[in-house]
Design an enzyme around this catalytic site. Structure first.
Site, PDB file in Angstrom:
ATOM      1  N   TRP A 110      26.463   0.533  20.229  1.00  0.00           N
ATOM      2  CA  TRP A 110      27.855   0.349  19.824  1.00  0.00           C
ATOM      3  C   TRP A 110      28.518   1.694  19.510  1.00  0.00           C
ATOM      4  CZ3 TRP A 110      29.072  -4.884  17.421  1.00  0.00           C
ATOM      5  CH2 TRP A 110      30.412  -5.008  17.081  1.00  0.00           C
ATOM      6  N   ILE A 111      27.793   2.574  18.839  1.00  0.00           N
ATOM      7  CA  ILE A 111      28.391   3.822  18.350  1.00  0.00           C
ATOM      8  C   ILE A 111      28.745   4.766  19.483  1.00  0.00           C
ATOM      9  CG2 ILE A 111      26.317   5.244  18.075  1.00  0.00           C
ATOM     10  CD1 ILE A 111      29.123   4.771  15.460  1.00  0.00           C
ATOM     11  N   HIS A 113      30.744   4.151  21.707  1.00  0.00           N
ATOM     12  CA  HIS A 113      32.195   4.012  21.890  1.00  0.00           C
ATOM     13  C   HIS A 113      32.854   4.824  20.770  1.00  0.00           C
ATOM     14  CE1 HIS A 113      31.839   0.826  24.951  1.00  0.00           C
ATOM     15  NE2 HIS A 113      30.718   0.579  24.328  1.00  0.00           N
ATOM     16  N   TYR A 121      26.785   1.509   6.205  1.00  0.00           N
ATOM     17  CA  TYR A 121      25.970   1.346   5.001  1.00  0.00           C
ATOM     18  C   TYR A 121      24.992   2.514   4.910  1.00  0.00           C
ATOM     19  CZ  TYR A 121      22.808  -1.162   1.745  1.00  0.00           C
ATOM     20  OH  TYR A 121      22.040  -1.549   0.678  1.00  0.00           O
ATOM     21  N   ARG A 124      20.638   6.295   2.617  1.00  0.00           N
ATOM     22  CA  ARG A 124      20.312   7.413   1.725  1.00  0.00           C
ATOM     23  C   ARG A 124      20.670   7.042   0.288  1.00  0.00           C
ATOM     24  NH1 ARG A 124      22.886  12.933   3.136  1.00  0.00           N
ATOM     25  NH2 ARG A 124      21.184  13.640   1.792  1.00  0.00           N
ATOM     26  N   ARG A 195      13.435   5.632   4.794  1.00  0.00           N
ATOM     27  CA  ARG A 195      14.076   4.807   5.819  1.00  0.00           C
ATOM     28  C   ARG A 195      13.527   5.092   7.216  1.00  0.00           C
ATOM     29  NH1 ARG A 195      20.093   7.612   6.462  1.00  0.00           N
ATOM     30  NH2 ARG A 195      19.362   9.780   6.527  1.00  0.00           N
ATOM     31  N   LEU A 212      43.965  -1.267  19.645  1.00  0.00           N
ATOM     32  CA  LEU A 212      43.850  -2.362  20.604  1.00  0.00           C
ATOM     33  C   LEU A 212      43.431  -1.885  21.985  1.00  0.00           C
ATOM     34  CD1 LEU A 212      44.204  -5.313  21.399  1.00  0.00           C
ATOM     35  CD2 LEU A 212      46.691  -4.922  21.521  1.00  0.00           C
ATOM     36  N   ARG A 222      31.285  -4.425  27.073  1.00  0.00           N
ATOM     37  CA  ARG A 222      30.250  -5.122  26.313  1.00  0.00           C
ATOM     38  C   ARG A 222      30.302  -6.643  26.446  1.00  0.00           C
ATOM     39  NH1 ARG A 222      26.573  -1.296  26.125  1.00  0.00           N
ATOM     40  NH2 ARG A 222      27.328   0.605  25.119  1.00  0.00           N
TER      41      ARG A 222
END
EC number: 2.1.1.148
Length: 303
Positions: A110-111, A113, A121, A124, A195, A212, A222
């Site tokens: 996703w990132i 884009h 979130y 850390r 993590r 938009l 996607r």
């Protein structure tokens, strides 16, 4: 769907305290604002805020002061013209902000884009929940032999159950170790280091704001049948929201982007030759095998 008690309280507070505004609003969007929609096994998607509507697109294109100066049919026609000829800037006048809960490996797709504002979130600062994505049985599929980044047919149920058990076992073990590493009575390892031990099917969350035009670019890629299932289901839910938010734009988007196929200059020459009655094959078309296959799949319904 795992919303925390704090998130549920926040949603109830937001929905119970409507705000007076002079800006244009969309009744359908006001009804679904803040409401979480379930996606995958523990994920969700909800609209946190939005700006603009179909009228804002039209107003920007005409650079007018007033609203409702044209008939609805004329506005829809203008939006279709803008979409058809890829005049994108009027669509950039509208924005939307989502709160999304999704697996880490989906977030990494996703990132890519980049035309959006994202706040994720922080693992850390906070401790991630013990929540992992496990695909449905019919989504546990073998590697595609023709697509290096895709899947093919579902595995047989017995093998699929074995795969799911491995995924469940590994994710649980890694999370147990994550908690152990964080334990101040044990190693007391910093959260930013602990993590590293979590699996990619661990759930994360973020706020994602986009205009938009770029939202539709995201959806065109996607929501495509060739996109990975786990990100496609989020895109499909966003298309439902798009229809509630900007119905005229959504209709034009489905007509000219989702349901359309762009012919290259070479493909267009082939179509013209075929219309003239000429027999055209891949060998004399000037197209590569892949281009020919993509074109014929659309024009002839070939597989």
């Amino acid at each position: 769907m795992a919303l925390t008690s704090e998130q549920r309280a926040e949603i109830e507070a937001q929905r119970s305290e409507p705000q007076l505004t002079s800006r244009p609003t969309v009744a359908a969007m006001e009804n679904l604002l803040f409401t979480p929609f379930e996606v995958l096994d523990h994920g969700f998607l909800r609209v946190v805020d939005y700006m603009g509507d179909d009228g804002a697109v039209v107003q920007a294109a005409r650079v007018s002061y007033g609203r409702g100066t044209k008939k609805v049919s004329e506005d829809a026609g203008l939006i279709r013209y803008l979409m058809r000829h890829r005049h994108s800037t009027p669509f950039e006048m509208c924005e939307i902000k989502f709160h999304v809960k999704l697996p880490v490996f989906v977030a990494r797709q996703w990132i890519r884009h980049r035309m959006a504002s994202v706040n994720e979130y922080s693992a850390r600062y906070s401790i991630l929940d013990r929540e992992f994505y496990l695909p449905a049985l019919d989504q546990v599929a073998a590697q595609s032999s023709s697509n290096r980044q895709g899947r093919s047919e579902a595995l047989d149920p017995e093998t699929a159950h074995q795969v799911l058990e491995i995924l469940r076992r590994d994710a649980s073990q890694c999370y147990d170790d994550y908690e152990s590493l964080l334990n101040p009575e044990g190693t007391g390892l910093a959260r930013e280091l602990a993590r590293m031990n979590l699996t990619l099917n661990t759930y994360t969350q973020w706020y994602w704001k986009i205009d938009l035009h770029n939202l539709m670019h995201f959806l065109a890629l996607r929501a495509d049948p060739h996109a990975q299932y786990e990100i496609r289901v989020y895109a499909e839910k966003m298309i439902e929201i798009l229809k509630a938010w900007v119905p005229a734009t959504a209709t034009a988007f489905e007509e000219y982007r989702l349901g359309a196929f762009t012919l290259s200059a070479g493909m267009l020459k082939v179509v013209r030759r075929r219309l003239a009655g000429e027999t055209v094959t891949q060998e004399n078309s000037g197209l590569t095998k892949r281009e020919w296959s993509e074109m014929t799949a659309v024009l002839d319904g070939a597989s």
